[in-house]
Design a protein around this motif. Structure first.
Motif, PDB file in Angstrom:
ATOM      1  N   HIS A 126       0.820  -1.212   0.000  1.00 56.15           N
ATOM      2  CA  HIS A 126       0.000   0.000   0.000  1.00 56.15           C
ATOM      3  C   HIS A 126       0.858   1.268   0.000  1.00 56.15           C
ATOM      4  CE1 HIS A 126      -4.230   1.104   0.361  1.00 56.15           C
ATOM      5  NE2 HIS A 126      -3.816   2.185   0.983  1.00 56.15           N
ATOM      6  N   HIS A 127       2.185   1.136  -0.059  1.00 59.84           N
ATOM      7  CA  HIS A 127       3.064   2.299  -0.056  1.00 59.84           C
ATOM      8  C   HIS A 127       3.669   2.480  -1.439  1.00 59.84           C
ATOM      9  CE1 HIS A 127       2.633   1.411   4.216  1.00 59.84           C
ATOM     10  NE2 HIS A 127       3.111   2.608   4.498  1.00 59.84           N
ATOM     11  N   PRO A 128       3.234   3.492  -2.195  1.00 60.40           N
ATOM     12  CA  PRO A 128       3.766   3.683  -3.551  1.00 60.40           C
ATOM     13  C   PRO A 128       5.289   3.787  -3.588  1.00 60.40           C
ATOM     14  CG  PRO A 128       1.823   5.026  -3.261  1.00 60.40           C
ATOM     15  CD  PRO A 128       2.113   4.415  -1.921  1.00 60.40           C
ATOM     16  N   ILE A 129       5.918   4.221  -2.518  1.00 55.63           N
ATOM     17  CA  ILE A 129       7.382   4.313  -2.487  1.00 55.63           C
ATOM     18  C   ILE A 129       8.016   2.915  -2.351  1.00 55.63           C
ATOM     19  CG2 ILE A 129       9.237   5.097  -0.883  1.00 55.63           C
ATOM     20  CD1 ILE A 129       8.189   7.863  -1.048  1.00 55.63           C
ATOM     21  N   GLU A 130       7.172   1.894  -2.116  1.00 53.42           N
ATOM     22  CA  GLU A 130       7.575   0.472  -2.101  1.00 53.42           C
ATOM     23  C   GLU A 130       8.551   0.108  -0.996  1.00 53.42           C
ATOM     24  OE1 GLU A 130       8.732  -0.694  -6.051  1.00 53.42           O
ATOM     25  OE2 GLU A 130       6.675  -0.498  -6.800  1.00 53.42           O
ATOM     26  N   ARG A 131       8.414   0.787   0.115  1.00 51.94           N
ATOM     27  CA  ARG A 131       9.149   0.409   1.328  1.00 51.94           C
ATOM     28  C   ARG A 131       8.438   1.064   2.491  1.00 51.94           C
ATOM     29  NH1 ARG A 131      11.938   4.864   3.290  1.00 51.94           N
ATOM     30  NH2 ARG A 131      12.358   6.487   1.778  1.00 51.94           N
ATOM     31  N   PHE A 132       8.787   0.629   3.706  1.00 56.44           N
ATOM     32  CA  PHE A 132       8.318   1.335   4.889  1.00 56.44           C
ATOM     33  C   PHE A 132       9.230   2.543   5.124  1.00 56.44           C
ATOM     34  CE2 PHE A 132       6.447  -2.784   6.908  1.00 56.44           C
ATOM     35  CZ  PHE A 132       5.379  -2.719   6.029  1.00 56.44           C
ATOM     36  N   GLY A 133       8.751   3.472   5.931  1.00 56.98           N
ATOM     37  CA  GLY A 133       9.561   4.659   6.218  1.00 56.98           C
ATOM     38  C   GLY A 133      10.559   4.420   7.339  1.00 56.98           C
ATOM     39  N   GLU A 134      11.525   5.312   7.455  1.00 58.72           N
ATOM     40  CA  GLU A 134      12.478   5.279   8.566  1.00 58.72           C
ATOM     41  C   GLU A 134      12.099   6.385   9.550  1.00 58.72           C
ATOM     42  OE1 GLU A 134      14.585   2.917   9.098  1.00 58.72           O
ATOM     43  OE2 GLU A 134      13.964   2.012   7.209  1.00 58.72           O
ATOM     44  N   PRO A 135      12.273   6.130  10.849  1.00 60.35           N
ATOM     45  CA  PRO A 135      11.859   7.115  11.863  1.00 60.35           C
ATOM     46  C   PRO A 135      12.428   8.515  11.622  1.00 60.35           C
ATOM     47  CG  PRO A 135      12.469   5.061  12.916  1.00 60.35           C
ATOM     48  CD  PRO A 135      12.778   4.878  11.449  1.00 60.35           C
ATOM     49  N   ARG A 136      13.661   8.593  11.139  1.00 63.29           N
ATOM     50  CA  ARG A 136      14.273   9.907  10.919  1.00 63.29           C
ATOM     51  C   ARG A 136      13.500  10.721   9.870  1.00 63.29           C
ATOM     52  NH1 ARG A 136      19.181  12.342  12.041  1.00 63.29           N
ATOM     53  NH2 ARG A 136      19.407  14.134  10.681  1.00 63.29           N
ATOM     54  N   GLU A 137      12.871  10.029   8.928  1.00 60.03           N
ATOM     55  CA  GLU A 137      12.115  10.748   7.881  1.00 60.03           C
ATOM     56  C   GLU A 137      10.897  11.447   8.492  1.00 60.03           C
ATOM     57  OE1 GLU A 137      12.108   7.062   5.393  1.00 60.03           O
ATOM     58  OE2 GLU A 137      12.672   8.443   3.789  1.00 60.03           O
ATOM     59  N   VAL A 138      10.354  10.868   9.560  1.00 58.40           N
ATOM     60  CA  VAL A 138       9.263  11.536  10.288  1.00 58.40           C
ATOM     61  C   VAL A 138       9.845  12.713  11.083  1.00 58.40           C
ATOM     62  CG1 VAL A 138       7.419  11.243  11.977  1.00 58.40           C
ATOM     63  CG2 VAL A 138       7.994   9.357  10.431  1.00 58.40           C
ATOM     64  N   GLY A 139      10.988  12.478  11.719  1.00 55.15           N
ATOM     65  CA  GLY A 139      11.626  13.516  12.534  1.00 55.15           C
ATOM     66  C   GLY A 139      11.914  14.785  11.743  1.00 55.15           C
ATOM     67  N   GLU A 140      12.317  14.632  10.499  1.00 55.92           N
ATOM     68  CA  GLU A 140      12.624  15.815   9.673  1.00 55.92           C
ATOM     69  C   GLU A 140      11.367  16.661   9.438  1.00 55.92           C
ATOM     70  OE1 GLU A 140      15.473  17.011   8.732  1.00 55.92           O
ATOM     71  OE2 GLU A 140      16.769  15.354   9.334  1.00 55.92           O
ATOM     72  N   ALA A 141      10.228  16.000   9.231  1.00 55.13           N
ATOM     73  CA  ALA A 141       8.970  16.742   9.033  1.00 55.13           C
ATOM     74  C   ALA A 141       8.553  17.439  10.329  1.00 55.13           C
ATOM     75  CB  ALA A 141       7.874  15.787   8.560  1.00 55.13           C
ATOM     76  N   VAL A 142       8.761  16.749  11.445  1.00 52.29           N
ATOM     77  CA  VAL A 142       8.411  17.341  12.749  1.00 52.29           C
ATOM     78  C   VAL A 142       9.275  18.569  13.007  1.00 52.29           C
ATOM     79  CG1 VAL A 142       8.396  16.917  15.248  1.00 52.29           C
ATOM     80  CG2 VAL A 142       7.627  15.121  13.667  1.00 52.29           C
ATOM     81  N   LYS A 143      10.560  18.459  12.699  1.00 51.35           N
ATOM     82  CA  LYS A 143      11.478  19.603  12.896  1.00 51.35           C
ATOM     83  C   LYS A 143      10.961  20.822  12.140  1.00 51.35           C
ATOM     84  CE  LYS A 143      15.373  19.796  10.535  1.00 51.35           C
ATOM     85  NZ  LYS A 143      16.751  19.509  10.083  1.00 51.35           N
ATOM     86  N   TRP A 144      10.553  20.621  10.910  1.00 53.19           N
ATOM     87  CA  TRP A 144      10.074  21.746  10.099  1.00 53.19           C
ATOM     88  C   TRP A 144       8.800  22.350  10.707  1.00 53.19           C
ATOM     89  CZ3 TRP A 144       5.601  22.139   6.837  1.00 53.19           C
ATOM     90  CH2 TRP A 144       5.564  23.343   6.106  1.00 53.19           C
ATOM     91  N   LEU A 145       7.858  21.496  11.084  1.00 50.20           N
ATOM     92  CA  LEU A 145       6.605  22.016  11.646  1.00 50.20           C
ATOM     93  C   LEU A 145       6.843  22.766  12.963  1.00 50.20           C
ATOM     94  CD1 LEU A 145       4.154  19.055  10.941  1.00 50.20           C
ATOM     95  CD2 LEU A 145       3.984  21.363   9.982  1.00 50.20           C
ATOM     96  N   LEU A 146       7.820  22.310  13.751  1.00 48.03           N
ATOM     97  CA  LEU A 146       8.108  22.980  15.027  1.00 48.03           C
ATOM     98  C   LEU A 146       8.826  24.309  14.824  1.00 48.03           C
ATOM     99  CD1 LEU A 146       9.275  19.979  17.265  1.00 48.03           C
ATOM    100  CD2 LEU A 146       7.182  21.321  17.549  1.00 48.03           C
ATOM    101  N   SER A 147       9.475  24.463  13.673  1.00 46.65           N
ATOM    102  CA  SER A 147      10.343  25.628  13.477  1.00 46.65           C
ATOM    103  C   SER A 147       9.575  26.834  12.922  1.00 46.65           C
ATOM    104  CB  SER A 147      11.470  25.271  12.500  1.00 46.65           C
ATOM    105  OG  SER A 147      10.972  25.297  11.178  1.00 46.65           O
ATOM    106  N   ASP A 148      10.228  27.985  12.975  1.00 41.97           N
ATOM    107  CA  ASP A 148       9.619  29.204  12.423  1.00 41.97           C
ATOM    108  C   ASP A 148       9.527  29.152  10.898  1.00 41.97           C
ATOM    109  OD1 ASP A 148       9.369  30.125  14.986  1.00 41.97           O
ATOM    110  OD2 ASP A 148      11.202  31.332  14.940  1.00 41.97           O
ATOM    111  N   ALA A 149      10.217  28.194  10.267  1.00 41.45           N
ATOM    112  CA  ALA A 149      10.081  28.046   8.810  1.00 41.45           C
ATOM    113  C   ALA A 149       8.641  27.691   8.424  1.00 41.45           C
ATOM    114  CB  ALA A 149      11.039  26.961   8.308  1.00 41.45           C
ATOM    115  N   ALA A 150       7.883  27.141   9.383  1.00 39.02           N
ATOM    116  CA  ALA A 150       6.476  26.768   9.119  1.00 39.02           C
ATOM    117  C   ALA A 150       5.521  27.782   9.761  1.00 39.02           C
ATOM    118  CB  ALA A 150       6.216  25.366   9.656  1.00 39.02           C
ATOM    119  N   SER A 151       5.946  29.058   9.807  1.00 40.51           N
ATOM    120  CA  SER A 151       5.219  30.060  10.601  1.00 40.51           C
ATOM    121  C   SER A 151       3.779  30.340  10.148  1.00 40.51           C
ATOM    122  CB  SER A 151       6.015  31.373  10.624  1.00 40.51           C
ATOM    123  OG  SER A 151       6.339  31.755   9.306  1.00 40.51           O
TER     124      SER A 151
END
Ligand SMILES: NC(=O)c1ccc[n+]([C@@H]2O[C@H](COP(=O)([O-])OP(=O)(O)OC[C@H]3O[C@@H](n4cnc5c(N)ncnc54)[C@H](O)[C@@H]3O)[C@@H](O)[C@H]2O)c1
Length: 251
Positions: free
Chosen positions: A210-235
């Motif tokens: 069910h994942h078009p990218i044809e693999r499961f994700g790695e935890p760090r890939e979630v962490g990078e999105a969280v970092k952006w949302l927490l930062s002022d870059a996502a103001s």
């Protein structure tokens, strides 16, 4: 990117939590790591050894007094609270709805939904005192669609998205942004447990397709999105549910 921002991470010693803590520490955040059990002491020591500013607070996020203590510890340690990643969670039993007991239901809803409310209640009070902040709640791709034999988890994760939108509206005028991330299947201990559970294995095999990218994700890939949302870059980003799911929800 997060230099000197004071951020709480719950579920900090789990797969997504621990990877995210490392991403946030590298971005310069001052961290409060919260998890049930004492394993977080080792992680906090490891990060401090690498120069990070972090403390572990043993916390059961389903307990209101423990959550209040987690937030007050952050404020007394660092003098303020700028961000939170409400990520602690437990998985479903893998049974059809009519076979679930009320205690099965309460366990998952208590940690995966009610605890997000409890964390935000105390975090927002602290953020209002210091002029604003940014909160990211962990929902799931199963916060938007259902999966077989997961009704208690699907209901809780749908609830996290509603709660996130409601809080974004309540505090948009007070400089507090509230967003959710929706991981697809990520290689973590939670998924390893599900993979070894005979009740869930057949469903897990269907998941990879069910994942078009044809693999499961790695935890760090979630962490990078969280970092952006927490930062002022996502103001200008609030009330959104961001899939980090290898295309799961695009199907
Ligand atoms: N791994 C995935 O595929 C996936 C997909 C979608 C969403 N999620 C969500 O991501 C979050 C993190 O999951 P993960 O995959 O890293 O799982 P994990 O089991 O590795 O980590 C979960 C962490 O939450 C902690 N925790 C559980 N109950 C707690 C409580 N009462 N108080 C404090 N901490 C508690 C655990 O000790 C653990 O460290 C969860 O909310 C989960 O539902 C995971």
């Amino acid at each position: 990117m997060l230099q000197n921002k004071v951020i709480i991470v719950t579920g900090a010693t789990g797969g997504i939590g621990a990877a995210t803590v490392k991403v946030l520490a590298q971005a310069g955040a001052k961290l409060i790591l919260a998890d049930i059990g004492s394993a977080g002491h080792d992680l906090a020591r490891e990060l401090a050894g690498q120069g990070a500013n972090c403390k572990f607070v043993e916390t059961d996020v389903s307990s209101e007094s423990a959550v209040e203590n987690m937030v007050s510890t952050a404020v007394s340690a660092y003098g303020r609270l700028d961000g939170a990643f409400n990520n602690a969670g437990v998985e479903h039993r893998g049974m059809p709805l009519h076979q679930l007991s009320v205690s099965d239901w309460n366990k998952v809803v208590g940690v995966d939904l009610t605890a997000v409310f409890l964390c935000m209640k105390y975090q927002i009070s602290a953020m209002l005192e210091c002029g604003g902040g940014s909160i990211v709640n962990t929902s799931s791709a199963l916060g938007v669609v259902a999966w077989l034999h997961a009704s208690e988890y699907v209901a809780a994760k749908h609830g996290v998205i509603g709660l996130t939108k409601a809080a974004a509206l309540d505090y948009g005028g007070q400089n507090i942004r509230v967003n959710a991330i929706l991981p697809g299947t990520i290689n973590t201990p939670m998924v390893a447990r599900a993979n070894s559970d005979p009740a869930l294995t057949a469903n897990m095999k269907k998941l990879i397709d069910h994942h078009p990218i044809e693999r499961f994700g790695e935890p760090r890939e979630v962490g990078e999105a969280v970092k952006w949302l927490l930062s002022d870059a996502a103001s200008f980003v609030t009330g959104v549910s961001l899939p980090v799911d290898g295309g799961f929800l695009a199907i």
